[in-house]
Design a protein around this motif. Structure first.
Motif, PDB file in Angstrom:
ATOM      1  N   GLU A  85       0.441  -1.073   0.093  1.00  0.00           N
ATOM      2  CA  GLU A  85      -0.112   0.244   0.051  1.00  0.00           C
ATOM      3  C   GLU A  85       1.255   1.421   0.164  1.00  0.00           C
ATOM      4  N   THR A  86       2.049   1.016   0.661  1.00  0.00           N
ATOM      5  CA  THR A  86       3.033   2.671   1.124  1.00  0.00           C
ATOM      6  C   THR A  86       4.039   2.574  -0.003  1.00  0.00           C
ATOM      7  N   GLY A  87       4.533   1.221  -0.421  1.00  0.00           N
ATOM      8  CA  GLY A  87       5.649   1.467  -1.002  1.00  0.00           C
ATOM      9  C   GLY A  87       6.755   0.578   0.165  1.00  0.00           C
ATOM     10  N   TYR A  88       6.988   1.434   1.488  1.00  0.00           N
ATOM     11  CA  TYR A  88       7.191   0.899   2.845  1.00  0.00           C
ATOM     12  C   TYR A  88       6.983  -0.385   3.227  1.00  0.00           C
ATOM     13  N   THR A  89       8.496  -1.261   3.584  1.00  0.00           N
ATOM     14  CA  THR A  89       7.441  -1.843   4.476  1.00  0.00           C
ATOM     15  C   THR A  89       8.184  -1.421   6.223  1.00  0.00           C
ATOM     16  N   ILE A  90       7.050  -2.426   6.888  1.00  0.00           N
ATOM     17  CA  ILE A  90       7.221  -2.085   8.652  1.00  0.00           C
ATOM     18  C   ILE A  90       8.317  -2.849   9.297  1.00  0.00           C
ATOM     19  N   SER A  91       8.834  -2.443   9.666  1.00  0.00           N
ATOM     20  CA  SER A  91      10.310  -3.330  11.252  1.00  0.00           C
ATOM     21  C   SER A  91       9.772  -3.601  12.063  1.00  0.00           C
ATOM     22  N   ILE A  92       8.774  -4.651  12.629  1.00  0.00           N
ATOM     23  CA  ILE A  92       8.718  -4.095  13.734  1.00  0.00           C
ATOM     24  C   ILE A  92       9.967  -5.099  15.241  1.00  0.00           C
ATOM     25  N   PRO A  93       9.887  -4.682  15.778  1.00  0.00           N
ATOM     26  CA  PRO A  93      11.406  -4.088  16.169  1.00  0.00           C
ATOM     27  C   PRO A  93      11.218  -5.080  17.855  1.00  0.00           C
ATOM     28  N   TYR A  94      12.562  -6.282  17.726  1.00  0.00           N
ATOM     29  CA  TYR A  94      12.980  -6.941  18.779  1.00  0.00           C
ATOM     30  C   TYR A  94      11.728  -7.450  19.680  1.00  0.00           C
ATOM     31  N   GLU A  95      10.922  -8.690  18.466  1.00  0.00           N
ATOM     32  CA  GLU A  95       9.705  -9.265  19.281  1.00  0.00           C
ATOM     33  C   GLU A  95      10.098 -10.850  20.083  1.00  0.00           C
TER      34      GLU A  95
ATOM     35  N   GLY B  73      13.734 -11.330   2.762  1.00  0.00           N
ATOM     36  CA  GLY B  73      12.439 -11.704   3.297  1.00  0.00           C
ATOM     37  C   GLY B  73      10.451 -11.595   2.434  1.00  0.00           C
ATOM     38  N   ALA B  74       9.880 -12.266   3.232  1.00  0.00           N
ATOM     39  CA  ALA B  74       8.663 -12.365   2.367  1.00  0.00           C
ATOM     40  C   ALA B  74       8.833 -10.735   2.113  1.00  0.00           C
ATOM     41  N   PRO B  75       8.290  -9.827   2.747  1.00  0.00           N
ATOM     42  CA  PRO B  75       7.830  -8.539   1.914  1.00  0.00           C
ATOM     43  C   PRO B  75       8.206  -7.955   0.507  1.00  0.00           C
ATOM     44  N   TYR B  76      10.189  -8.603   0.959  1.00  0.00           N
ATOM     45  CA  TYR B  76      10.554  -7.631  -0.331  1.00  0.00           C
ATOM     46  C   TYR B  76      10.589  -8.626  -1.571  1.00  0.00           C
ATOM     47  N   TRP B  77      10.183  -9.684  -1.227  1.00  0.00           N
ATOM     48  CA  TRP B  77      10.266 -10.699  -2.374  1.00  0.00           C
ATOM     49  C   TRP B  77       8.886 -11.180  -2.857  1.00  0.00           C
ATOM     50  N   VAL B  78       7.820 -10.793  -2.304  1.00  0.00           N
ATOM     51  CA  VAL B  78       6.884 -10.414  -3.044  1.00  0.00           C
ATOM     52  C   VAL B  78       6.922  -9.195  -3.657  1.00  0.00           C
TER      53      VAL B  78
END
Length: 470
Positions: A299-309, A340-345
């Motif tokens: 949707e935005t062109g940018y992916t979210i990085s969820i920190p320190y899960e 990773g998946a978001p970049y490969w999609v």
């Protein structure tokens, strides 16, 4: 060093360190463990998530992936060599080359920096009125150019959320809510750079809210798009033969093999850690991560990085050892240095725009993954033999490794101070905003972008303001 297990690194007195080589018996077990977990299991999870998310967001929901047109146009321009398009492309190379030379080449050759990199830091100028406010402008052209392609409502919500969190929220934690964040208040001093404020406020304040924001976004996605997700996986399951993607049962088998396999390996090495936590994180959270991060880039062109899960899970579990901090099960669906998946999609979306089969992209990924892992070992061995790491030959390691070590030690010793109440308030507040915004958009046609909002919360103003300007 005495607490580091031998399956993670050779003991401190090992000759492998003196010889500076991985070709030593003491490295055999660590290399096997790291490459099986971070290699085989990681790629099984990420490749299977790539197929699932491509089917969901490209085939079914048909998300725009606004920046994919940039890569697709570059590919077609250079391969088809249409004279008019190639002439325009080459013409606009020159301004970029000039700016890049001023930004990178001149300081490298002369030691004189004409333009600050990576941003113009305005934090010090506003700290008298807004202590801790992160304000600046990126000097690289990339965020400005990406703004050409991002829908205005998305860019608006990105900038608004970013400013609300980092330029308004951070000063409030130092003034109005200073009693809730004593460690951050004691560390802050007027004159801190943007980078310093970002690093310390993230560690002391914003890690937990960012995780909560991400989980709230996952819930919102499931609420408003749950039927579509179920329908997508149901239709994918019924596809017995597909020329574009592997069969559904194969994808699920690969996913479970990677995620459960990584949990079994983790449990074998760290038996004193409760297995239910890594099992949930690797099998369930990986899928939710992929749904959120891939939707964001779609949707935005940018992916979210969820920190320190993983760090947060270990901290809240009450674990008091060391091994679980060093080693984790595979938690997939997040952007990483390996892709990773978001970049490969995203790559598969580019493939569609250039009339390339998705199956060919997956084959190319597998081929490059094999080469990447072979040559990363060869080159790291080569560089380590040239000079110690860290050393003056590798200045980045001198700066980055101690910072990473300090960050890790803050977690291991319990100094991070994760506040459960902060998670609950952040989760509830963001979920209310997302659900309310989606309702207004659906029934009153009020422009709203949930992914723009979440992406902005996790991006600092020096990058979101240029996107809005673009």
């Amino acid at each position: 060093p005495e607490l580091v297990p031998s399956w993670w690194a050779p003991p401190p007195n090992s000759q492998a360190y003196a010889l500076r080589t991985f070709l030593h018996p003491d490295w055999l077990l660590p290399l096997i463990v790291v490459n099986v977990q971070g290699g085989l299991f990681f790629y099984l999870v990420e490749l299977s998530l790539t197929v699932l998310m491509a089917h969901l967001y490209i085939e079914t929901e048909k998300l725009p992936f606004p920046l994919a047109v940039v890569d697709a146009t570059l590919v077609s321009t250079l391969s088809e060599r249409d004279p008019d398009r190639l002439r325009a492309f080459i013409g606009f190379l020159y301004p970029g080359i000039v700016w890049g030379a001023i930004l990178y080449l001149v300081p490298m050759l002369t030691g004189i920096r004409l333009i600050p990199l990576p941003w113009v830091d305005l934090t010090g100028f506003v700290s008298k009125w807004l202590p801790g406010a992160l304000l600046g402008l990126a000097t690289d052209l990339s965020p400005y150019v990406s703004g050409f392609f991002i829908p205005p409502p998305v860019a608006t919500y990105m900038m608004a959320a970013s400013i609300a969190i980092w330029a308004i929220g951070t000063p409030l934690t130092l003034t109005v809510f200073k009693q809730a964040f004593p460690d951050w208040v004691s560390e802050y001093f007027q004159g801190m750079s943007l980078e310093q404020v970002y690093a310390r406020s993230l560690l002391r304040v914003w890690i937990v809210p960012q995780i909560a924001f991400a989980y709230a976004a996952v819930v919102a996605v499931l609420v408003f798009h749950g039927r579509t997700i179920i329908r997508t996986f149901s239709t994918f399951k019924k596809l017995k033969v597909s020329t574009e993607y592997p069969a559904f049962w194969k994808v699920i088998t690969l996913y479970l093999s990677g995620s459960i396999g990584s949990v079994i390996l983790f449990h074998a090495l760290v038996p004193d850690f409760p297995i239910i936590i890594p099992l949930f994180l690797s099998t369930v959270l990986s899928l939710l991560n992929a749904m959120l991060t891939t939707r964001s880039i779609g949707e935005t062109g940018y992916t979210i990085s969820i920190p320190y899960e993983w760090n947060t899970a270990v901290y809240l579990s009450g674990y008091r050892g060391v091994s679980a901090w060093l080693f984790s099960p595979v938690i997939g669906g997040l952007p990483s240095l390996e892709g990773g998946a978001p970049y490969w999609v995203y790559m598969i979306k580019v493939a569609y725009l250039t009339n390339t089969k998705p199956s060919d992209v997956i084959k190319a990924l597998i081929f490059s993954i094999v080469l990447y892992n072979i040559f990363s070992f060869v080159w790291t061995e080569f560089f380590w033999r040239i000079a110690p790491i860290p050393s003056n030959a590798y200045p980045y390691a001198i700066a980055a490794w101690p910072a990473a070590l300090i960050s890790g030690m803050v977690w291991i010793t319990g100094g991070i101070g994760v506040k459960p109440w902060l998670f609950y308030y952040s989760f509830g507040g963001m979920l209310g905003v997302l659900l309310g915004g989606e309702m207004l958009a659906r029934y009153l046609n009020v422009p709203f972008s949930a992914m723009g909002l979440i992406t902005g919360c996790m991006s600092i103003p020096p990058y979101t303001i240029p996107v809005f300007v673009g």
